[in-house]
Design an enzyme around this catalytic site. Structure first.
Site, PDB file in Angstrom:
ATOM      1  N   ASP A   1       0.930  -1.274  -0.107  1.00 53.17           N
ATOM      2  CA  ASP A   1       0.092  -0.062   0.038  1.00 53.17           C
ATOM      3  C   ASP A   1       0.951   1.177  -0.061  1.00 53.17           C
ATOM      4  O   ASP A   1       2.051   1.085   0.367  1.00 53.17           O
ATOM      5  CB  ASP A   1      -0.641  -0.014   1.321  1.00 53.17           C
ATOM      6  CG  ASP A   1      -1.673   1.109   1.344  1.00 53.17           C
ATOM      7  OD1 ASP A   1      -2.297   1.433   0.737  1.00 53.17           O
ATOM      8  OD2 ASP A   1      -1.462   1.819   2.489  1.00 53.17           O
ATOM      9  N   LEU A   2       0.476   2.369  -0.468  1.00 55.63           N
ATOM     10  CA  LEU A   2       1.497   3.377  -0.618  1.00 55.63           C
ATOM     11  C   LEU A   2       1.245   4.380   0.653  1.00 55.63           C
ATOM     12  O   LEU A   2       2.305   4.526   1.611  1.00 55.63           O
ATOM     13  CB  LEU A   2       1.163   4.251  -1.815  1.00 55.63           C
ATOM     14  CG  LEU A   2       1.879   5.463  -2.090  1.00 55.63           C
ATOM     15  CD1 LEU A   2       3.391   5.215  -2.293  1.00 55.63           C
ATOM     16  CD2 LEU A   2       1.441   6.369  -3.509  1.00 55.63           C
ATOM     17  N   ASP A   3      -0.042   5.167   0.873  1.00 54.14           N
ATOM     18  CA  ASP A   3      -0.109   6.095   1.825  1.00 54.14           C
ATOM     19  C   ASP A   3      -0.082   5.453   3.316  1.00 54.14           C
ATOM     20  O   ASP A   3      -0.975   4.218   3.374  1.00 54.14           O
ATOM     21  CB  ASP A   3      -1.499   6.928   1.657  1.00 54.14           C
ATOM     22  CG  ASP A   3      -1.728   7.587   2.774  1.00 54.14           C
ATOM     23  OD1 ASP A   3      -0.948   8.037   3.462  1.00 54.14           O
ATOM     24  OD2 ASP A   3      -3.097   8.179   3.134  1.00 54.14           O
TER      25      ASP A   3
ATOM     26  N   THR B   1       1.387  10.300   3.520  1.00 55.97           N
ATOM     27  CA  THR B   1       0.591  11.461   2.951  1.00 55.97           C
ATOM     28  C   THR B   1      -0.781  11.843   3.611  1.00 55.97           C
ATOM     29  O   THR B   1      -1.422  12.571   3.408  1.00 55.97           O
ATOM     30  CB  THR B   1       0.388  11.130   1.297  1.00 55.97           C
ATOM     31  OG1 THR B   1       0.134   9.753   1.419  1.00 55.97           O
ATOM     32  CG2 THR B   1       1.749  11.342   0.730  1.00 55.97           C
TER      33      THR B   1
ATOM     34  N   LYS C   1      -8.569   6.706   6.032  1.00 52.83           N
ATOM     35  CA  LYS C   1      -7.285   6.099   5.511  1.00 52.83           C
ATOM     36  C   LYS C   1      -7.699   4.731   4.838  1.00 52.83           C
ATOM     37  O   LYS C   1      -8.724   4.040   5.246  1.00 52.83           O
ATOM     38  CB  LYS C   1      -6.702   5.434   6.875  1.00 52.83           C
ATOM     39  CG  LYS C   1      -5.690   6.521   7.405  1.00 52.83           C
ATOM     40  CD  LYS C   1      -4.949   6.295   8.413  1.00 52.83           C
ATOM     41  CE  LYS C   1      -4.074   7.333   8.867  1.00 52.83           C
ATOM     42  NZ  LYS C   1      -3.427   7.015  10.048  1.00 52.83           N
TER      43      LYS C   1
ATOM     44  N   SER D   1      -2.462   0.742  -4.312  1.00 48.49           N
ATOM     45  CA  SER D   1      -2.953   1.609  -3.635  1.00 48.49           C
ATOM     46  C   SER D   1      -4.156   2.409  -4.130  1.00 48.49           C
ATOM     47  O   SER D   1      -4.461   2.337  -5.446  1.00 48.49           O
ATOM     48  CB  SER D   1      -1.987   3.033  -3.821  1.00 48.49           C
ATOM     49  OG  SER D   1      -2.621   4.110  -3.283  1.00 48.49           O
ATOM     50  N   ALA D   2      -5.195   2.772  -3.302  1.00 53.03           N
ATOM     51  CA  ALA D   2      -6.465   3.473  -3.862  1.00 53.03           C
ATOM     52  C   ALA D   2      -6.119   4.838  -4.700  1.00 53.03           C
ATOM     53  O   ALA D   2      -7.081   5.277  -4.944  1.00 53.03           O
ATOM     54  CB  ALA D   2      -7.204   3.483  -2.453  1.00 53.03           C
TER      55      ALA D   2
ATOM     56  N   LYS E   1     -11.229  -0.594  -1.858  1.00 53.42           N
ATOM     57  CA  LYS E   1     -11.009  -1.606  -0.754  1.00 53.42           C
ATOM     58  C   LYS E   1     -12.045  -1.314   0.191  1.00 53.42           C
ATOM     59  O   LYS E   1     -12.355  -0.180   0.476  1.00 53.42           O
ATOM     60  CB  LYS E   1      -9.548  -1.056  -0.051  1.00 53.42           C
ATOM     61  CG  LYS E   1      -8.314  -1.267  -1.015  1.00 53.42           C
ATOM     62  CD  LYS E   1      -7.028  -0.433  -0.143  1.00 53.42           C
ATOM     63  CE  LYS E   1      -5.873  -0.552  -0.987  1.00 53.42           C
ATOM     64  NZ  LYS E   1      -4.797   0.249  -0.636  1.00 53.42           N
TER      65      LYS E   1
ATOM     66  N   GLU F   1      -0.159  -3.448   4.479  1.00 53.14           N
ATOM     67  CA  GLU F   1      -1.419  -2.307   4.850  1.00 53.14           C
ATOM     68  C   GLU F   1      -1.351  -1.594   6.174  1.00 53.14           C
ATOM     69  O   GLU F   1      -1.085  -2.309   7.067  1.00 53.14           O
ATOM     70  CB  GLU F   1      -2.588  -3.255   4.628  1.00 53.14           C
ATOM     71  CG  GLU F   1      -3.147  -3.214   3.187  1.00 53.14           C
ATOM     72  CD  GLU F   1      -3.710  -1.407   2.890  1.00 53.14           C
ATOM     73  OE1 GLU F   1      -3.676  -0.759   3.947  1.00 53.14           O
ATOM     74  OE2 GLU F   1      -4.082  -1.391   1.730  1.00 53.14           O
ATOM     75  N   ASP F   2      -1.768  -0.460   6.021  1.00 54.60           N
ATOM     76  CA  ASP F   2      -1.868   0.449   7.270  1.00 54.60           C
ATOM     77  C   ASP F   2      -3.323   0.519   7.555  1.00 54.60           C
ATOM     78  O   ASP F   2      -3.633   1.076   8.658  1.00 54.60           O
ATOM     79  CB  ASP F   2      -1.290   1.707   6.955  1.00 54.60           C
ATOM     80  CG  ASP F   2      -1.952   2.648   6.402  1.00 54.60           C
ATOM     81  OD1 ASP F   2      -2.326   2.254   5.188  1.00 54.60           O
ATOM     82  OD2 ASP F   2      -2.186   3.741   6.978  1.00 54.60           O
TER      83      ASP F   2
END
Ligand code: B16
Ligand code: MG
Length: 222
Positions: free
Chosen positions: A10-12, A18, A46, A115-116, A146, A170-171
């Site tokens: 996942d990115l953020d 971010t 998130k 990522s979303a 997601k 994933e966060d």
């Protein structure tokens, strides 16, 4: 022998933080609309898509607006968000991320983004890590948000690895659920109290390395 053949990040919240910029941009919008919006409310956004985030915010403010206005608000928020991310620099990559990915690549594990965010290309470009990834699955190529598994299934397809051999980092609660829905192993990045459903949780990628991944997968898959 290692079972995992691909890692999907996942990115953020996993590779960059971010969430702060999302918060500041949403805050500017909510201030303008007279909606009381706190950092705690921001937690609920998130991993959630842009339009779904806006719906949550309008719900908090008890506002009913038409589709055209929603599009306007989302566009406005995104323009402010882009002001922030366009100024990002390579030192904003979260600690431990680069060494871990490097280690995976040396072990011939495929590495992808799931990522979303529709702003994924710009963020990766700004922090200078676009070339680290074999594939990028993001908000620009998926229809479902997601916890629907679409983004992770797409990432697996792009690197040519079966879901059962992928691990997701994933966060967000919605993201952990998406990984499980995809039939993938999931390592949560953050708090075990929040990411209860993940197979294992680390506070950050600085607490992750190849040897640890091998021992986690051994415990889970056996
Ligand atoms: P954008 P991730 C998600 O990124 C964020 O966590 C979420 O807060 C945001 O609303 C979503 O991207 C959409 O972002 O407005 O840039 O398309 O965690 O899936 O990497
Ligand atoms: Mg995230």
């Amino acid at each position: 022998m290692m079972h995992t053949a691909a890692c999907i990040f996942d990115l953020d919240g996993v590779i960059v933080d971010t969430a702060r910029y999302h918060f500041l941009a949403w805050k500017r919008l909510t201030d303008q609309l007279g909606i009381h919006f706190t950092e705690e409310d921001n937690e609920r956004l998130k991993g959630v898509s842009r339009m779904a985030s806006l719906e949550i915010i309008l719900g908090i403010g008890n506002r009913k607006v038409n589709e055209r206005q929603k599009q306007e608000y989302a566009t406005l928020k995104n323009s402010w968000y882009i002001d922030y991310i366009s100024k990002m620099t390579p030192d904003e990559v979260l600690p431990g991320c680069l060494t871990f990915i490097e280690e995976l690549r040396n072990a011939n594990v495929r590495v992808a983004i799931g990522s979303a965010s529709k702003n994924t290309p710009m963020i990766l470009e700004r922090v200078g890590i676009r070339d680290l990834f074999d594939a990028i699955a993001d908000g620009n190529i998926v229809r479902e948000a997601k916890p629907n598994p679409e983004v992770f299934i797409k990432a697996a397809e792009m690197v040519g690895i079966k879901p059962g051999k992928c691990v997701v980092f994933e966060d967000a609660v919605a993201g952990v659920q998406a990984a499980l829905n995809a039939g993938m192993m999931c390592i949560g990045v953050g708090s075990p109290k929040i990411l209860r459903k993940a197979h294992f949780v680390v506070p950050g990628l600085n607490e992750m390395n190849l040897a640890k991944l091998i021992s986690i997968e051994k415990n889970i898959r056996e």
